[in-house]
Design an enzyme around this catalytic site. Structure first.
Site, PDB file in Angstrom:
ATOM      1  N   ASP A  99       0.870  -1.167   0.000  1.00  0.00           N
ATOM      2  CA  ASP A  99       0.000   0.000   0.000  1.00  0.00           C
ATOM      3  C   ASP A  99       0.915   1.227   0.000  1.00  0.00           C
ATOM      4  O   ASP A  99       2.129   1.097   0.026  1.00  0.00           O
ATOM      5  CB  ASP A  99      -0.899  -0.035   1.253  1.00  0.00           C
ATOM      6  CG  ASP A  99      -2.235   0.663   1.045  1.00  0.00           C
ATOM      7  OD1 ASP A  99      -2.218   1.820   0.566  1.00  0.00           O
ATOM      8  OD2 ASP A  99      -3.279   0.069   1.335  1.00  0.00           O
TER       9      ASP A  99
ATOM     10  N   ASP B  94     -10.596  -1.350   2.158  1.00  0.00           N
ATOM     11  CA  ASP B  94      -9.386  -1.038   1.393  1.00  0.00           C
ATOM     12  C   ASP B  94      -8.277  -1.979   1.857  1.00  0.00           C
ATOM     13  O   ASP B  94      -7.506  -1.682   2.765  1.00  0.00           O
ATOM     14  CB  ASP B  94      -8.987   0.428   1.597  1.00  0.00           C
ATOM     15  CG  ASP B  94      -7.948   0.863   0.585  1.00  0.00           C
ATOM     16  OD1 ASP B  94      -7.586   0.049  -0.294  1.00  0.00           O
ATOM     17  OD2 ASP B  94      -7.491   2.017   0.672  1.00  0.00           O
ATOM     18  N   ALA B  95      -8.244  -3.140   1.236  1.00  0.00           N
ATOM     19  CA  ALA B  95      -7.411  -4.242   1.716  1.00  0.00           C
ATOM     20  C   ALA B  95      -6.313  -4.611   0.726  1.00  0.00           C
ATOM     21  O   ALA B  95      -5.329  -5.228   1.086  1.00  0.00           O
ATOM     22  CB  ALA B  95      -8.292  -5.456   1.978  1.00  0.00           C
ATOM     23  N   LYS B  96      -6.491  -4.225  -0.525  1.00  0.00           N
ATOM     24  CA  LYS B  96      -5.515  -4.487  -1.597  1.00  0.00           C
ATOM     25  C   LYS B  96      -5.061  -5.945  -1.596  1.00  0.00           C
ATOM     26  O   LYS B  96      -3.889  -6.248  -1.649  1.00  0.00           O
ATOM     27  CB  LYS B  96      -4.347  -3.507  -1.494  1.00  0.00           C
ATOM     28  CG  LYS B  96      -4.830  -2.049  -1.599  1.00  0.00           C
ATOM     29  CD  LYS B  96      -3.709  -1.042  -1.715  1.00  0.00           C
ATOM     30  CE  LYS B  96      -4.234   0.374  -1.901  1.00  0.00           C
ATOM     31  NZ  LYS B  96      -4.918   0.940  -0.714  1.00  0.00           N
ATOM     32  N   ARG B  97      -6.051  -6.855  -1.557  1.00  0.00           N
ATOM     33  CA  ARG B  97      -5.758  -8.275  -1.533  1.00  0.00           C
ATOM     34  C   ARG B  97      -5.573  -8.827  -2.943  1.00  0.00           C
ATOM     35  O   ARG B  97      -5.812  -8.137  -3.939  1.00  0.00           O
ATOM     36  CB  ARG B  97      -6.900  -9.029  -0.837  1.00  0.00           C
ATOM     37  CG  ARG B  97      -7.102  -8.658   0.629  1.00  0.00           C
ATOM     38  CD  ARG B  97      -5.881  -8.975   1.464  1.00  0.00           C
ATOM     39  NE  ARG B  97      -6.170  -8.941   2.892  1.00  0.00           N
ATOM     40  CZ  ARG B  97      -5.950  -7.900   3.697  1.00  0.00           C
ATOM     41  NH1 ARG B  97      -5.432  -6.780   3.239  1.00  0.00           N
ATOM     42  NH2 ARG B  97      -6.214  -7.990   4.992  1.00  0.00           N
TER      43      ARG B  97
END
Lengths: 272, 272
Positions: A99, B94-97
């Site tokens: 991130d 908002d984890a951006k997995r």
């Protein structure tokens, strides 16, 4: 943990096996479901049965998050159990995080300080300032996705960017990040033939190699292309070991499955 | 939530504001630290003061994971509070997995079923089978990183792959994924001039735009390049709103900061 400590453990145990603790409640033996914390009970039994055969454990955080608070608690108990009872084991939070800078710093704090993992897997898409916060911790490692073991790897990773494949661009760019000596890389065993190319770019780095076993990669082929004088490989197997049996003998069966891989690794180490 | 519901909420509130709930215990008002759950107490007050000014909230999971079990509990309480009291609000984890197929399925289950978020942010590096499991849920959305707001975006995203920039390749490739109508995209406001190019590829998709405010992006410029006849934009502001004051008036100050952005959005909507 220092890399020289990791290398000496590999030599002592004649193993560079990493066991993936990807615990799915629908796949573990039914009798464990009446335990207060079935996931931890399963992990503890697997660890007790296999820790002499491997040098690393890798819980994939998705499997814990899927069970909410209880899952997170099981992850905490698992890493605490490893840190207290097996400090010689290299621990990997397979979280694939990444991130913007201040947020990556929060993730690094979560995995390195609060949970005290030795390493965490990181996705490269957001670049330098998403990776470097993970490299600020001494004797901790960020394991960057380079070439993954899944079919989707061909969507972007192997496409040509500025004259070379994207995964090579990732390896070359990341080598210039601050503290890049704390980087390791994920390279899938299902693409073993790429390992020769990868070794030209990162001749000494440790590679975490998933995809041996359930996903069809060959151990011998990976070692032929990827092994260095300091080994430089951590070969992960998850389902093939932890779900070797779903009966009451699951831990013994896991040890047997791990032992087969360990013996193959011992033969390879003795031959090299 | 359906996109037509989201669009009607935008029109009703004259706002396409998303508020980022990135709660850092070192930045919230000191008097909250004696609460049993300071993070939730802070979020609840922010939500109570701002929910009429925005259409979405976006907790970044890193900030919760950094506090371990307690943080995860705060995240659960926050999303439950939103689901129970403000079902008209679009929620974004908002984890951006992103992971191999069976693992992405676990993440999708965690965020869509257990926590009941409307959407989750996803990293594209692992390709098709890492994204598609998130697209199997009706009225749920995967928000794919295309062009992020940070400096590191230039490491890979803007480099040329097979004749076009990587972020364009991501947009074009993802458009062919199964259920791609459930995709939205992250495009940083700090790169507003790219939005015209992006609209040529995804003319109708919703874009989640971080980077207005603290990171320096301009609201008007983003709207000039990125707005569609159905709006198609969610503009996120985090620090500029939730940390507008660190005194006892923090919630009122947050509402004032949100109100300024909402008013600018209302003017833009009226003019268009």
């Amino acid at each position: 943990m220092t890399t020289s400590h990791l290398i000496s453990e590999i030599q002592r145990k004649k193993s560079f096996l990493c066991i993936g603790l990807d615990v799915d409640l629908t796949k573990i033996p039914k009798h464990l479901l009446k335990e207060e914390d079935p996931i931890f009970a399963f992990n503890k039994a697997i660890i007790d049965a296999t820790h002499h055969l491997c040098v690393a454990y890798k819980p994939n955080t998705a499997f814990y998050e899927a069970y909410g608070l209880n899952g997170w608690k099981s992850l905490e108990r698992t890493i605490h159990y490893l840190n207290e009872n097996h400090p010689e084991i290299f621990t990997i939070a397979d979280a694939k995080r990444g991130d913007i800078g201040n947020t990556s710093k929060m993730y690094a704090k979560a995995f390195f300080e609060d949970l005290n993992f030795d390493s965490v897997t990181i996705a490269p898409y957001m670049g330098k300032d998403s990776v470097e916060p993970f490299l600020e911790f001494e004797n901790k490692y960020a394991i960057l996705l380079a070439l993954t073991s899944n079919q989707g790897a061909f969507d972007f990773q192997t496409k040509t960017i500025e004259g070379k494949e994207l995964y090579k661009e990732v390896l070359e760019t990341a080598a210039n990040y601050q503290n890049s000596d704390r980087l390791m890389y994920v390279v899938g065993a299902t693409k073993a033939e790429y390992l020769g190319e990868i070794r030209k770019i990162v001749p000494d780095s440790f590679l975490l190699v998933p995809g041996v076993g359930a996903q069809g990669g060959s151990l011998l082929e990976v070692c032929n292309y990827g092994m260095t004088s300091n080994i430089g490989l951590l070969i992960n197997s998850s389902r093939g070991i932890i779900y070797a049996s779903n009966g009451e003998d699951y831990a013994t069966a896991a040890a047997q499955a791990a032992s087969i891989l360990q013996q193959q690794m011992e033969d390879i180490l003795n031959a090299s």
